[in-house]
Structures are given as C-alpha cells and as structure tokens.
Design an enzyme around this catalytic site. Sequence first.
Site, PDB file in Angstrom:
ATOM      1  N   GLU A 304       0.824  -1.204   0.000  1.00 28.59           N
ATOM      2  CA  GLU A 304       0.000   0.000   0.000  1.00 28.59           C
ATOM      3  C   GLU A 304       0.864   1.263   0.000  1.00 28.59           C
ATOM      4  O   GLU A 304       1.959   1.286   0.575  1.00 28.59           O
ATOM      5  CB  GLU A 304      -0.883   0.004   1.255  1.00 28.59           C
ATOM      6  CG  GLU A 304      -1.733   1.245   1.427  1.00 28.59           C
ATOM      7  CD  GLU A 304      -2.297   1.385   2.835  1.00 28.59           C
ATOM      8  OE1 GLU A 304      -3.241   2.166   3.005  1.00 28.59           O
ATOM      9  OE2 GLU A 304      -1.795   0.709   3.755  1.00 28.59           O
ATOM     10  N   LYS A 371     -10.022   2.541  -2.254  1.00 24.94           N
ATOM     11  CA  LYS A 371     -10.371   2.083  -0.910  1.00 24.94           C
ATOM     12  C   LYS A 371     -11.692   2.680  -0.457  1.00 24.94           C
ATOM     13  O   LYS A 371     -11.906   3.894  -0.543  1.00 24.94           O
ATOM     14  CB  LYS A 371      -9.255   2.467   0.073  1.00 24.94           C
ATOM     15  CG  LYS A 371      -9.427   1.921   1.478  1.00 24.94           C
ATOM     16  CD  LYS A 371      -8.222   2.290   2.331  1.00 24.94           C
ATOM     17  CE  LYS A 371      -8.316   1.708   3.738  1.00 24.94           C
ATOM     18  NZ  LYS A 371      -7.141   2.076   4.567  1.00 24.94           N
ATOM     19  N   CYS A 424      -5.276  -2.320   3.509  1.00 22.69           N
ATOM     20  CA  CYS A 424      -4.976  -2.108   4.924  1.00 22.69           C
ATOM     21  C   CYS A 424      -6.150  -2.423   5.837  1.00 22.69           C
ATOM     22  O   CYS A 424      -6.521  -3.563   6.045  1.00 22.69           O
ATOM     23  CB  CYS A 424      -4.470  -0.668   5.119  1.00 22.69           C
ATOM     24  SG  CYS A 424      -3.843  -0.321   6.778  1.00 22.69           S
TER      25      CYS A 424
END
Length: 547
Positions: A304, A371, A424
């Site tokens: 990431e 995300k 994440c």
Amino acid sequence: MLALAASIILASGWRRRLIALAAGATGALAMAPFNFFPALAIPMTIAVWLIDGCAETRQMPPGRRSRLGLPVAARRAFGVGWWWGFGYFLAGLWWLGAAFLVEADKFAWALPLGVVGLPAALAVFPGLGFMLARLMWAPGPGRVFALAAGLSLAEWLRGHILTGFPWNTFGMALGGNLVTAQLASIVGLYGLTVIAILIFSAPAVLGEKSAMQGARRRLPQPIAAAVLAFAGICAFGAVRLAGTTPEPVAGVKLRIMQPNLAQDAKFRPDNKARILSRYLTLSARGAGSDHSGLDDITVLIWPESAFPFILSRDAGALAEIGAVLPQDTVLVTGAARADDEARRSASGRARYFNSIQVIASGGHILESYDKVHLVPFGEYLPFQTAFDRLGLRQFVHIPGGFEAGSKRRLLVVPGLPAVAPLICYEAIFPGEVAPSEAPRPGLLLNVTNDGWFGTTTGPYQHFAQARLRAIEEGLPMVRAANSGISAIVDPYGRVLGELPLGAEGVLDGGLPQTIAPPVFASFPFVSAFSVWIAVLAIAMSRRIGIG
C-alpha cells in the site's frame, strides 16, 4: 478462590477501579503476538465478580433508579465496565503512539489522544456491555450467559458504529490460534466472541460456595461444559486442518516485494528516484540465486501507498516500471490516485483516493480500485472544520485527506482469478471483504503499510485479523506489507510463506486454490446471530426464573 472472589465483589472506590483496569489489561496477552488465549480467563472471570459487586446496597430502596431511568446497579456496572475496557484497550493499542512519532514535530503533541483518548472512547462499549449484562443478571452459573449476551452485543456495536473499529475483538483469543480459529468458518469473528466470553468466564463459578462444596467430588458443571466446548472446538479444527491441502492454481507465480521502507522524512517526492530504484532492484533480485529476474513471475505485488507521489501523473516512473516488466508480467501496487481534474470535490479541490493499481508491461495502468473503508484521522479527518481550528490534520500528506471509493468491487488482474482487493484497514471487517453482489472471488488481496507502527505489536494483530478473513471466506489470501508481515495464506489460514516484520526481501510462491464456501461465507452472521440469540434466551430465562 472464594476469598479472591469475595475481595473483588466487595471492593469499592479506587481499589475497585484499579482491579478492573488491571484485569482488562491482562486480556491483551490473549491477542497477537502473544496469542496466550488462557489469559482471557482472567478478565472475563473478574468481569463476572465485578458485576456481582454492582448490586444495590441494603441502604438503598430496591430497584432505585438513576437519573437516566436505569437501576443504580446498571449504572455502576457501566462505570466498572468502562475501567475494565480502558485497561484492555490501553494495553492492546498502545502501539498507536508510534504513528504520532513518525513526524514528531507535527504530531507528538497529539500522542495522548491516540494512546489514551482512543482507549477511553472505546471503553464505552465494554461499559455498555457490562450494563446490559447487569440488566439480565441472576444469581448462579447462568450469569455468565448474561455477560456473553451483553458484552458480545457491545462488541458488535463497536465494529459498526461510526464506521466501526473491530480491532482485537474478544473472539480473536480463539481466532489467533490456527486450530481454534477454524470455527470461524461457521460462526465468524462475532460468533467466536460469544463463545470465547462463555468459555473464559466459566471459572467465575469457582467463587460460589455451592460450586466449591462439590468441587472435591467433581468438576463444577459450568467449567466441565466449558472444557468440553473448548475440546470440541479443537477437535473440529484439527479435523478440518487434516483435510486435503489445496493445490496451487496452474500458471500463477507470485512475487511479493517487501521494501521495509521507513515512514519518515525520507519518504517524500524528493527521493522518488531512489525509492523507485530500490523497489525495482529488490523486485528483480528474487528470493534466491535461482529466482533472479521477473521472467517466470506472472504477478508482482507491491504494498500500500508505495509511492510518495501520484504514480498516474508521472509518465517517467510508469515508463521505468513498464520497462522492467516482462510481456506476461503485471504489477499490482498500492498507490495514491488523483481523479480527473474535471471532477472535483464539493470544496473545489482535486479528489484523491488510496488505491490499488494494475500496471502492465510498457507502463500502462489497466485498472484501479479505490479504498472504500478509510481510517479516521489516518486518511481523512472527521469533523474537519473543528479539528482544523486545533491545528490537527490526518497523517497522510494529501490536501484534505483521501476520499472513499464508491463501492466494494472485484479487481481484474491478468493471470489471476477474480480478486477481492483489501487495502490495509479493510481486512479487519468480517463479512465485508467480498462484494455481495459479485461472483465469488478466487482470492483476497491485502496490501498494507504498517510501517507507521514500527516493530510493535500492532502489525502482528493486523495480520492475525486479516488471516481470519481467509478462514471465514474459504479463500486464499495474498498479503503485501511495506514492513511486514507479508504472506501467502491458504483458505484454512495456513501460512505457506511469509516475510517477517522488519525485514526487507521478496516472497515467491504459488496461489492456493479456493475451497467450497464455508457456512459463514454463504450466510454471513446467520450462525453468529443464532448463537447470540440462544445465549440471550438462556440469560433471560434465568432472569425470569428468579422472579
């Protein structure tokens, strides 16, 4: 045990609060990286005795109400539950302070907000759980069912209210062990939480005279039932793990690159050439002398937020990446993404997303995923106007922070089955890792950057929770982390290969095949809800049974 239970039940004032604080703190030993699950018996057992001690005194009229209309005993239970929860979260989340020290000149002043403020806020949920349990309380062994019903409901709320934060949910005491974690394939994390509270609070009956009177002849029934339940969980897990090991997907050769790049002043646009060179050199080095180069690799994976710049706007960087990728190799990498200039946010600024991008030979970006579940304060600032006045901003160096993607969806990566991308934080939410309306994916892909937290316990906890998603869904997981833990995990949660925390290197491996969808993957939360309803029914029947 009788004397110990009595001393805790009769404790008052600061002595009572300190007992609750210390008891809650011991629960952190049941979480990663320690994974000493018996430690959860200490806070859960003491929780029962603390709630016992919340009974109204003889000097008070029976059923006396507080200003909120609740019995005084319930209000007291909330208070002691808050201290218990504060100890648990303080001991389990102290590592968050490391992020405030990455740029100490800007964020060190706010360190108490993360290290003390967040645990204080999260402790409201155990307080609520204690209060709900007290409202269902009844003398005898049945009160452990009241604790399980109330506290597990509070844990579910913690995982959903204000975007949710299901970190170190009590069920992870079982979920952190590969054998006991297999039950998550049926009941998921929240079902494990109900069961863990029941099992680990059972020793509280040893504080009852009636239980101890027969203890010399036989084991008290609640403890015997807890032992049998735990043995059954272990047997189920052992049988499930003894099954056939999934074969690798034909034609897939993965390489995960873990750069172990510090999140300090060196990670900035001025150093982009050095950073990119490090990534490319490390990626081509291979895991051994016979695995150098990328010619036999089909998918290269970087973690990431790999770049301190907007990759899609840097033609030179894309060209450099594209030049080293063989014709049949693609790169899947985390990267900040800027939306088209014509589409701006309501404030008039450009929109930025925390994304995964797929890059082909030649440097062409094939696809991106944005995300959806952002980290408050890390990636965006809730109540931004108020916090701006205090001089507080999010950790990422993006004006105004990231914006959330529109919805969860599958990612198309050449050479791989359909990918469920998880950036994440998104990997900690059970039941939310695969789009419900899309076909079943072939793997979970988790890219993360835990470098903010150094070599603390946080990255271990993150990995344990991500691994549990593989077990719940019956899907393999491929995980690329900046500083670790990177890994390839099979659908049963077995780690087939990993790069440890704080190491630089690459991990080569195949992709395990999926297995038939477990119960949880087919019916998320149905089993967990059924377990909770059964526990609630037993708790209420005990309550009603005493009139």
